[in-house]
Scaffold this active site. Structure first.
Site, PDB file in Angstrom:
ATOM      1  N   CYS A  49       0.573  -1.230  -0.041  1.00 59.84           N
ATOM      2  CA  CYS A  49      -0.050   0.184  -0.140  1.00 59.84           C
ATOM      3  C   CYS A  49       0.872   1.426  -0.022  1.00 59.84           C
ATOM      4  CB  CYS A  49      -0.745   0.266   1.253  1.00 59.84           C
ATOM      5  SG  CYS A  49      -1.619  -1.881   1.777  1.00 59.84           S
TER       6      CYS A  49
ATOM      7  N   CYS B 194     -13.666   1.532   8.057  1.00 60.76           N
ATOM      8  CA  CYS B 194     -12.859   0.969   7.018  1.00 60.76           C
ATOM      9  C   CYS B 194     -13.103   1.555   5.733  1.00 60.76           C
ATOM     10  CB  CYS B 194     -13.273  -0.322   6.641  1.00 60.76           C
ATOM     11  SG  CYS B 194     -13.418  -1.610   8.217  1.00 60.76           S
TER      12      CYS B 194
ATOM     13  N   HIS C  10      -9.175   3.443  -1.714  1.00 57.95           N
ATOM     14  CA  HIS C  10      -7.848   3.081  -1.640  1.00 57.95           C
ATOM     15  C   HIS C  10      -7.461   2.114  -2.658  1.00 57.95           C
ATOM     16  CE1 HIS C  10      -4.174   1.814   0.132  1.00 57.95           C
ATOM     17  NE2 HIS C  10      -4.337   0.835   1.044  1.00 57.95           N
TER      18      HIS C  10
END
Lengths: 382, 382
Positions: free
Chosen positions: B82, B205, B331
């Site tokens: 990430c 989240c 994301h």
């Protein structure tokens, strides 16, 4: 900023190591750390290199760095398929040359035995053009076979000349205890071996392998503290070619390698004739012949003649792959470039043993990714 | 050697783009190239970043570089899950700072919609400890849930405080047209949303997304030719933590981020209080609270209070994630760091529009890979 290699190592290359990737990495790292005046705490960072998707561990750099005891120092993963570990050298040269780090470790690895050959082949193909070429059968051997055909057609290169690349490889493989195959092979044996992708036959192709390699890089002042005989990175060239073979200007050589070598020679301020010993990416016999030409060791089209005249043997004008090359050592993809550097490092320090090229001062590594898609050429000096 | 960012861009982030990865990359690249005095031929190289194994294309750097018209110039793939695209910045800083290149392009991308969420989850888990943890259920939410529990236990942090991170994110998301979610969320809504991994609920989240980001880096003299308002890379810190959570010293913060920020502050010669605007890796609400502490925006254990007091809102002491952060933007793993840099770049040039922090001179990016395994902290100045 001068950057040096101060230590190198590699694991034994084998068809099925039975080891985990971190264990392979440690084997190479231990050898690289053997003769250096360097403790683990002086290592600032690591770069881990491989071709992706062979091992179930995703993002392997953290796990390998941890296993080597290098956490919490930074690490990352650098990749350009089969040229990944020399890409690691390029990235590492940057991190040191820019002043971010003083000493770093580069690990290349691959565990090809993790997968069946069919699965491994499928992974490799997805590194090529996945829309128009690999789904229609453009495997790695097929891609190089197309180059071989073009070279035969345009320059009259023969299957015997290609076979002679393997003969040289076999001859030197007997002196390399880390190689997968350690035996001599005759021209006839190559010519009569099973056709893989015509005109390439079994002995024209390198084999998948398990293995790891390790290089320790340091900036000038540190390098001189770490060893009395650092090997300097004098030139780095890197280039790419379009992925699709159908879109390439020519198929008789690798434009990426040609451009990368020009950049590397220019940065090092040398010409091809200054190279005393070279490691080239002989994934297939034709690849070594094209490498001679792309690197300027001979004129375009004269590569077949160069091997026929044994000019790339020890004692010839350009000793090439005198450790057996990929054809005998095997090709643990991400480890290959580091293994090439390992051989050149030892040559320039006079530690080549039975394959030492007398007085070698300048060495070259030519490492290719994909079917000529990526090329790294690095020139080292002592 | 001073290295600057001279252009940034990002694609729209979405749950399902319907685009190929090269098309996503081009969208970001086009935006980055929009206001620069730079033609394609002046770009020396590229670095392509993502988390591996989401897209069927293996070794995507060559294909993306080719699609952007950057071949035959060198490219490679840099990865730390990430935090891949800020790892790209670190590698790129090296290549420029060492003198190998003058101008280069860094592309981060991810197409998470390529896989089902179950498949995507399986990939993510294989980035953690694949021997002893992920097979037993240590998913990403579970890993951060463990941190949340430890933080609640040790410091009395509450679920309401975590929810307030999402409330801030929702507030600013409405001003970000590139975000996946653009709506306000109330504390009660967060608290009553579906439990994902207790104490983390749905709104604690971030969501998988498709997207790409692009940054153009240049050395000092070139940077000044390319733009009147370069943004300088003043500090880069990077560190790792052991992969296994069971082997970590503590679970109330990320040691990797703490160490990376110390290095970055030291290199930039600044303290936390000099930071005018920050982007932190809020993959979960607890992650943002820990980031406040790891970055020194408050004392250890005071992160919950900092958000409660709205000190990380615009107008507060440390405006954080005022573009909505991962919690609202989504994301797209490999694109996230570049998107954070994109926001800071605009802030330091006074181009933040409705979220402009008045007079912002120093900006910080905090980008994490895995469950705190990798951390990159980069400090930018104008």
């Amino acid at each position: 900023m001068n950057v040096a290699i101060v230590g190198t190592g590699q694991s034994k290359f084998s068809r099925d190591s039975g080891l985990q990737i971190r264990e392979l990495a440690f084997e190479a790292y231990r050898e690289a750390m053997k003769d250096v005046n360097l403790s683990k705490k002086d290592i600032d960072a690591s770069i881990v290199c491989s071709a992706p998707e062979y091992d179930p561990q995703r993002s392997p750099s953290s796990g390998i760095s941890e296993y080597l005891g290098l956490d919490p120092r930074p690490t990352f993963y650098a990749e350009s398929i089969c040229s990944s570990s020399t890409t690691g050298v390029r990235a590492g040269y940057g991190l040191i040359g820019s002043g971010l780090h003083d000493v770093l470790v580069i690990v290349g690895f691959q565990k090809m035995s993790e997968l069946s050959s069919t699965e491994a082949q499928e992974r490799m193909e997805r590194g090529a053009d996945i829309m128009w070429e690999s789904p229609f059968g453009l495997t790695m051997p097929a891609g190089y076979a197309i180059h071989a055909r073009a070279h035969m057609e345009e320059f009259g290169t023969t299957e015997e000349q290609m076979a002679k690349v393997k003969v040289k490889s076999g001859k030197y493989s007997k002196l390399n205890p880390d190689a997968v195959f350690q035996r001599e092979v005759m021209v006839d044996e190559v010519l009569n071996s099973q056709v893989i992708s015509s005109p390439l036959k079994f002995f024209d192709c390198c084999a998948n392998a398990d293995g790891a390699s390790c290089m320790i890089l340091a900036k000038e002042d540190k390098a001189k503290e770490i060893t009395d005989t650092p090997v300097w990175v004098e030139g780095i060239g890197s280039a790419t070619n379009v992925v699709s073979l159908s879109a390439r200007e020519k198929l008789t050589g690798l434009k990426s390698a040609e451009k990368a070598s020009q950049t590397a020679y220019e940065m090092a301020g040398i010409s091809p004739e200054d190279v005393d010993v070279a490691e080239v990416h002989d994934c297939f016999t034709i690849a070594e012949i094209m490498a001679y030409e792309d690197l300027g060791f001979c004129e375009k089209g004269e590569g077949g003649k160069l091997i026929e005249e044994e000019q790339t043997y020890m004692g010839g004008k350009y000793p090439v792959n005198i450790d057996g090359g990929l054809l005998s050592k095997g090709h643990p993809v991400g480890a290959t470039g580091g293994s090439q550097v390992n051989t050149i490092f030892k040559q320039l320090r006079g530690e080549g043993g039975r394959i030492q090229v007398e007085g070698a001062e300048t060495g070259l590594v030519h490492n290719i990714g994909g079917i000529g898609t990526y090329a790294n050429v690095i020139i080292f000096g002592r």
